[in-house]
Design a protein around this motif. Structure first.
Motif, mmCIF file in Angstrom:
data_model
loop_
_atom_site.group_PDB
_atom_site.id
_atom_site.type_symbol
_atom_site.label_atom_id
_atom_site.label_comp_id
_atom_site.label_asym_id
_atom_site.label_seq_id
_atom_site.Cartn_x
_atom_site.Cartn_y
_atom_site.Cartn_z
ATOM 1 N N MET A 105 147.062 42.933 89.570
ATOM 2 C CA MET A 105 145.739 42.632 89.037
ATOM 3 C C MET A 105 145.753 41.336 88.218
ATOM 4 S SD MET A 105 143.131 44.948 86.783
ATOM 5 C CE MET A 105 142.547 46.013 88.093
ATOM 6 N N SER A 106 146.843 41.085 87.504
ATOM 7 C CA SER A 106 146.904 39.848 86.708
ATOM 8 C C SER A 106 146.987 38.623 87.616
ATOM 9 C CB SER A 106 148.082 39.882 85.728
ATOM 10 O OG SER A 106 149.305 39.835 86.409
ATOM 11 N N PHE A 107 147.667 38.756 88.719
ATOM 12 C CA PHE A 107 147.719 37.634 89.667
ATOM 13 C C PHE A 107 146.347 37.386 90.276
ATOM 14 C CE2 PHE A 107 152.309 38.688 89.805
ATOM 15 C CZ PHE A 107 152.794 37.439 89.469
ATOM 16 N N ALA A 108 145.659 38.460 90.634
ATOM 17 C CA ALA A 108 144.322 38.320 91.212
ATOM 18 C C ALA A 108 143.366 37.696 90.196
ATOM 19 C CB ALA A 108 143.808 39.669 91.671
ATOM 20 N N ALA A 109 143.457 38.146 88.936
ATOM 21 C CA ALA A 109 142.569 37.622 87.892
ATOM 22 C C ALA A 109 142.815 36.136 87.629
ATOM 23 C CB ALA A 109 142.746 38.421 86.604
ATOM 24 N N SER A 110 144.053 35.694 87.848
ATOM 25 C CA SER A 110 144.367 34.279 87.612
ATOM 26 C C SER A 110 144.056 33.403 88.823
ATOM 27 C CB SER A 110 145.838 34.122 87.233
ATOM 28 O OG SER A 110 146.661 34.398 88.354
ATOM 29 N N GLY A 111 143.557 34.027 89.875
ATOM 30 C CA GLY A 111 143.184 33.262 91.060
ATOM 31 C C GLY A 111 144.332 32.979 92.011
ATOM 32 N N ALA A 112 145.390 33.735 91.911
ATOM 33 C CA ALA A 112 146.546 33.527 92.797
ATOM 34 C C ALA A 112 146.130 33.710 94.253
ATOM 35 C CB ALA A 112 147.664 34.501 92.440
ATOM 36 N N ASP A 113 146.611 32.834 95.096
ATOM 37 C CA ASP A 113 146.287 32.931 96.516
ATOM 38 C C ASP A 113 147.370 33.731 97.250
ATOM 39 O OD1 ASP A 113 148.425 31.201 96.555
ATOM 40 O OD2 ASP A 113 147.338 29.546 97.483
ATOM 41 N N GLU A 114 147.188 33.887 98.537
ATOM 42 C CA GLU A 114 148.110 34.673 99.361
ATOM 43 C C GLU A 114 149.536 34.128 99.299
ATOM 44 O OE1 GLU A 114 148.732 35.908 104.049
ATOM 45 O OE2 GLU A 114 146.777 35.162 103.403
ATOM 46 N N ALA A 115 149.677 32.823 99.315
ATOM 47 C CA ALA A 115 151.013 32.213 99.274
ATOM 48 C C ALA A 115 151.731 32.568 97.971
ATOM 49 C CB ALA A 115 150.908 30.692 99.428
ATOM 50 N N LYS A 116 151.011 32.530 96.853
ATOM 51 C CA LYS A 116 151.601 32.881 95.555
ATOM 52 C C LYS A 116 152.026 34.359 95.548
ATOM 53 C CE LYS A 116 152.450 32.722 91.069
ATOM 54 N NZ LYS A 116 153.699 32.219 90.562
ATOM 55 N N MET A 117 151.206 35.218 96.100
ATOM 56 C CA MET A 117 151.515 36.653 96.135
ATOM 57 C C MET A 117 152.747 36.921 97.006
ATOM 58 S SD MET A 117 149.450 37.874 94.007
ATOM 59 C CE MET A 117 149.867 39.574 94.213
ATOM 60 N N LYS A 118 152.842 36.242 98.143
ATOM 61 C CA LYS A 118 154.028 36.395 99.005
ATOM 62 C C LYS A 118 155.285 35.933 98.276
ATOM 63 C CE LYS A 118 152.013 36.161 103.597
ATOM 64 N NZ LYS A 118 151.953 35.426 104.872
ATOM 65 N N LYS A 119 155.153 34.836 97.542
ATOM 66 C CA LYS A 119 156.282 34.299 96.789
ATOM 67 C C LYS A 119 156.753 35.303 95.730
ATOM 68 C CE LYS A 119 157.558 30.275 94.040
ATOM 69 N NZ LYS A 119 157.104 29.026 93.433
ATOM 70 N N GLU A 120 155.810 35.920 95.026
ATOM 71 C CA GLU A 120 156.167 36.905 93.998
ATOM 72 C C GLU A 120 156.784 38.160 94.626
ATOM 73 O OE1 GLU A 120 156.206 36.477 90.624
ATOM 74 O OE2 GLU A 120 155.760 34.428 91.234
ATOM 75 N N GLY A 121 156.250 38.588 95.753
ATOM 76 C CA GLY A 121 156.822 39.740 96.459
ATOM 77 C C GLY A 121 158.245 39.465 96.912
ATOM 78 N N ALA A 122 158.476 38.272 97.432
ATOM 79 C CA ALA A 122 159.821 37.888 97.865
ATOM 80 C C ALA A 122 160.772 37.823 96.677
ATOM 81 C CB ALA A 122 159.779 36.547 98.593
ATOM 82 N N LYS A 123 160.262 37.359 95.547
ATOM 83 C CA LYS A 123 161.067 37.285 94.326
ATOM 84 C C LYS A 123 161.506 38.687 93.898
ATOM 85 C CE LYS A 123 160.584 35.569 89.577
ATOM 86 N NZ LYS A 123 159.623 34.902 88.672
ATOM 87 N N ILE A 124 160.592 39.635 93.910
ATOM 88 C CA ILE A 124 160.936 41.025 93.575
ATOM 89 C C ILE A 124 162.000 41.531 94.537
ATOM 90 C CG2 ILE A 124 160.090 43.413 93.539
ATOM 91 C CD1 ILE A 124 157.412 42.314 92.494
ATOM 92 N N GLY A 125 161.832 41.248 95.822
ATOM 93 C CA GLY A 125 162.807 41.677 96.826
ATOM 94 C C GLY A 125 164.193 41.103 96.580
ATOM 95 N N ARG A 126 164.271 39.829 96.251
ATOM 96 C CA ARG A 126 165.565 39.191 95.970
ATOM 97 C C ARG A 126 166.231 39.792 94.735
ATOM 98 N NH1 ARG A 126 162.578 34.700 97.211
ATOM 99 N NH2 ARG A 126 162.454 34.060 95.014
ATOM 100 N N ILE A 127 165.447 40.037 93.709
ATOM 101 C CA ILE A 127 165.984 40.624 92.480
ATOM 102 C C ILE A 127 166.535 42.018 92.773
ATOM 103 C CG2 ILE A 127 165.350 41.572 90.217
ATOM 104 C CD1 ILE A 127 163.275 39.202 90.080
ATOM 105 N N LEU A 128 165.757 42.830 93.470
ATOM 106 C CA LEU A 128 166.200 44.191 93.766
ATOM 107 C C LEU A 128 167.450 44.182 94.642
ATOM 108 C CD1 LEU A 128 162.818 46.051 94.340
ATOM 109 C CD2 LEU A 128 164.255 46.007 92.293
ATOM 110 N N ARG A 129 167.482 43.309 95.624
ATOM 111 C CA ARG A 129 168.648 43.223 96.509
ATOM 112 C C ARG A 129 169.898 42.828 95.722
ATOM 113 N NH1 ARG A 129 171.119 45.642 100.087
ATOM 114 N NH2 ARG A 129 172.434 44.380 101.382
ATOM 115 N N ALA A 130 169.752 41.892 94.806
ATOM 116 C CA ALA A 130 170.891 41.458 93.991
ATOM 117 C C ALA A 130 171.424 42.601 93.123
ATOM 118 C CB ALA A 130 170.482 40.279 93.112
#
Length: 155
Positions: A105-130
């Motif tokens: 919701m905070s990303f949506a409220a700040s106007g984050a676009d699809e590319a930003k959301m994909k980047k954040e999702g990938a970041k979570i994935g990398r952190i969890l994998r590590a």
């Protein structure tokens, strides 16, 4: 008769092994008591789910997962699934360090676009994998369209 009996025990053992792999169980805490590890070994449990009580510190979490990975592989000869619900924001199990990400919701409220959301999702994935997690049960799409239903909250 002896061969038939030996084959039956082998089939029973293999069936037990396969059934154990269907289970995903919680980890009581970071201490991994011997009784817990023995139970996992006896029933060939190979998949685990993390909760906030397992994620107190990153170093303890890594130690816990390393121990489980070794024990599980030695018993099952398969690599385990380690699942966590790490959505970001209020739905976060790992709070320490870079694993703390803002909620959708905070990303949506700040106007984050699809590319930003994909980047954040990938970041979570990398952190969890590590950390040793290979499954995140965070929803792909949670839409709050009913203001009278607070269950989604800030997701």
């Amino acid at each position: 008769m002896f061969l038939s009996s030996a084959k039956s025990r082998t089939n029973e053992s293999e069936l037990k092994r396969k059934i154990g792999q269907l289970f995903m169980i919680g980890i009581p805490d970071n201490s991994l008591p011997d009784e817990y590890l023995e139970l996992c070994e006896k029933y060939y449990i190979g998949n685990f789910t993390l909760n906030a009580n397992n994620c107190i510190s990153l170093s303890e979490l890594c130690d816990t997962l390393s121990t489980l990975r070794k024990k599980t592989y030695n018993t099952t000869k398969l690599y385990q699934f380690v699942e966590v619900d790490q959505e970001g924001g209020w739905v976060t199990r790992i709070y320490e360090g870079s694993a703390m990400i803002s909620g959708a919701m905070s990303f949506a409220a700040s106007g984050a676009d699809e590319a930003k959301m994909k980047k954040e999702g990938a970041k979570i994935g990398r952190i969890l994998r590590a950390l040793g997690c290979n499954a995140d049960t965070a929803p792909v799409l949670d839409v709050n369209i009913n203001p009278d239903n607070p269950i989604i909250g800030t997701r």
